[in-house]
Design a protein around this motif. Sequence first.
Motif, mmCIF file in Angstrom:
data_model
loop_
_atom_site.group_PDB
_atom_site.id
_atom_site.type_symbol
_atom_site.label_atom_id
_atom_site.label_comp_id
_atom_site.label_asym_id
_atom_site.label_seq_id
_atom_site.Cartn_x
_atom_site.Cartn_y
_atom_site.Cartn_z
ATOM 1 N N ARG A 108 0.829 -1.215 0.000
ATOM 2 C CA ARG A 108 0.000 0.000 0.000
ATOM 3 C C ARG A 108 0.858 1.257 0.000
ATOM 4 N NH1 ARG A 108 -2.741 -3.253 3.638
ATOM 5 N NH2 ARG A 108 -2.090 -2.038 5.453
ATOM 6 N N LEU A 109 2.040 1.200 0.632
ATOM 7 C CA LEU A 109 2.949 2.344 0.582
ATOM 8 C C LEU A 109 3.410 2.579 -0.855
ATOM 9 C CD1 LEU A 109 4.529 4.499 2.208
ATOM 10 C CD2 LEU A 109 6.371 2.820 2.431
ATOM 11 N N HIS A 110 3.764 1.514 -1.555
ATOM 12 C CA HIS A 110 4.122 1.650 -2.974
ATOM 13 C C HIS A 110 2.968 2.254 -3.767
ATOM 14 C CE1 HIS A 110 7.865 -1.001 -3.781
ATOM 15 N NE2 HIS A 110 7.890 -0.595 -2.519
ATOM 16 N N LEU A 111 1.772 1.760 -3.508
ATOM 17 C CA LEU A 111 0.607 2.246 -4.254
ATOM 18 C C LEU A 111 0.353 3.729 -3.997
ATOM 19 C CD1 LEU A 111 -1.715 -0.835 -3.811
ATOM 20 C CD2 LEU A 111 -0.969 0.116 -5.996
ATOM 21 N N LYS A 112 0.587 4.190 -2.786
ATOM 22 C CA LYS A 112 0.417 5.612 -2.490
ATOM 23 C C LYS A 112 1.355 6.462 -3.331
ATOM 24 C CE LYS A 112 -1.094 5.134 2.342
ATOM 25 N NZ LYS A 112 -0.708 5.372 3.764
ATOM 26 N N VAL A 113 2.582 5.976 -3.523
ATOM 27 C CA VAL A 113 3.542 6.709 -4.346
ATOM 28 C C VAL A 113 3.193 6.592 -5.826
ATOM 29 C CG1 VAL A 113 5.959 6.865 -5.057
ATOM 30 C CG2 VAL A 113 5.395 6.431 -2.660
ATOM 31 N N TRP A 149 10.165 7.669 4.188
ATOM 32 C CA TRP A 149 8.865 7.833 3.521
ATOM 33 C C TRP A 149 7.993 8.842 4.266
ATOM 34 C CZ3 TRP A 149 10.595 2.635 4.318
ATOM 35 C CH2 TRP A 149 10.407 2.171 5.608
ATOM 36 N N PRO A 150 8.480 10.070 4.479
ATOM 37 C CA PRO A 150 7.707 11.060 5.220
ATOM 38 C C PRO A 150 6.470 11.519 4.455
ATOM 39 C CG PRO A 150 9.609 12.090 4.199
ATOM 40 C CD PRO A 150 9.761 10.616 3.979
ATOM 41 N N LEU A 151 5.452 11.916 5.180
ATOM 42 C CA LEU A 151 4.270 12.513 4.572
ATOM 43 C C LEU A 151 4.554 13.966 4.237
ATOM 44 C CD1 LEU A 151 1.201 11.184 6.601
ATOM 45 C CD2 LEU A 151 1.704 10.787 4.185
ATOM 46 N N GLU A 152 4.172 14.370 3.022
ATOM 47 C CA GLU A 152 4.339 15.754 2.609
ATOM 48 C C GLU A 152 2.957 16.393 2.452
ATOM 49 O OE1 GLU A 152 6.863 15.466 -0.834
ATOM 50 O OE2 GLU A 152 8.612 14.910 0.365
ATOM 51 N N GLU A 153 2.856 17.443 1.691
ATOM 52 C CA GLU A 153 1.568 18.132 1.554
ATOM 53 C C GLU A 153 0.556 17.231 0.881
ATOM 54 O OE1 GLU A 153 3.654 18.616 -2.247
ATOM 55 O OE2 GLU A 153 4.256 18.862 -0.143
ATOM 56 N N GLU A 154 -0.720 17.409 1.235
ATOM 57 C CA GLU A 154 -1.837 16.671 0.650
ATOM 58 C C GLU A 154 -1.653 15.153 0.755
ATOM 59 O OE1 GLU A 154 -2.073 18.143 -3.324
ATOM 60 O OE2 GLU A 154 -2.986 20.047 -2.730
ATOM 61 N N GLU A 155 -1.079 14.722 1.882
ATOM 62 C CA GLU A 155 -0.897 13.286 2.142
ATOM 63 C C GLU A 155 -0.005 12.604 1.115
ATOM 64 O OE1 GLU A 155 -2.274 11.602 5.007
ATOM 65 O OE2 GLU A 155 -2.323 13.724 5.484
ATOM 66 N N ARG A 156 0.817 13.365 0.440
ATOM 67 C CA ARG A 156 1.749 12.792 -0.537
ATOM 68 C C ARG A 156 2.914 12.134 0.200
ATOM 69 N NH1 ARG A 156 2.776 14.006 -5.941
ATOM 70 N NH2 ARG A 156 1.294 15.726 -5.785
ATOM 71 N N VAL A 157 3.321 10.939 -0.228
ATOM 72 C CA VAL A 157 4.469 10.255 0.349
ATOM 73 C C VAL A 157 5.730 10.730 -0.362
ATOM 74 C CG1 VAL A 157 5.574 8.034 0.786
ATOM 75 C CG2 VAL A 157 3.084 8.233 0.924
#
Length: 350
Positions: free
Chosen positions: A18-23, A288-296
């Motif tokens: 799921r982390l890969h999918l978020k990216v 893998w920090p969270l950035e703006e708008e929940e972007r990884v």
Amino acid sequence: MMNDKVRLGVIGTGRFGRLHLKVLSRLPEVRIAALSDTDRGALEEAGAQFGISSHNLYDDPLMLIMDPDIDAVDIVSDESSHGPLILSALRNGKHVIVEKPLCVMEPQAREIAQASRDSGKLVLVGQISRFGQPYRMIKRAVDEGRLGKVAAIRAKRNFSRSWFEAFGNRIHPVYESGIHEIDLVVWYANSRCTEVSAFERKAAGYRYPDVFSALLAFENGIVASIDSSWLLPRGAPRNLVENLELDGTIDAEIEVIGEAGTARYQLAHPGFNIWTSEETLYPDAMLWPLEEEERVGGAIAAELTHFVHSILAGRPSSVMPLEESVQAIRIADAIVRSAAQNRTIQLEEE
């Protein structure tokens, strides 16, 4: 590839999948075409979250691999499945992105390298540390000669004890955690490993050891030490506090010692910390920090972006050459054999 997009199938929809999918879902060069997982509930949940049609959800990863609408597969499944799935993907004309490790047997690593050459398809291994800026800056210092001739490398990685419940009876930690340090040592040494001596202990009583130490000798004279344990207590300052649905600590450190200088990086450190009445946190801002708008962001985003661009260009990765991943598996195998047989393993030149 169509319209400069990689049509990608992801195998494994667990925590790291799921982390890969978020990216990947944020990359304009990618269309996530299909998902696969043997856990139907997790598969359907991921499909709904990332907008994948039920027709493109596969219980059997081999069915995904044979899908003619897919250009490449991203393998984020259990370690022992990596080798067979990579080989199937290559034989079906797919490029491969695979989470570390490449596989868990040296002969299979060599078979993968040959299959990649035969098929003309890329195999890109997710050794995330190579994409973290502190580790990359050490590499530049080594390559530019600012440390002088490198004499020694020291590396360690310790994990929360509670996590070992998921790995202790599944896989030797040299492939799960130690592969990070092996890969970094191979990267910095830039030479062939010739000898391996290792020791291990089973402090918690699982099938596989939760402690191991290894000493590596390289052809160019560099000596490297690697130490790994899964024994950090719950009271250790947590640094994985976002994004990966984990609650614990990675305490990693590497030191490259040259004749003219030393470079050192520590993953868990108090440079950035949060104190509350309940706990002390050292939040990681590199992996893998969270950035703006929940972007990884961080190293995982840099890694997957680089891999997608490599596939689009049809060129092997300049950061993560497959042959170095093969060497890392060869060293990992030697560490396991050395500890089991209580002897030094000589790695003959191929």
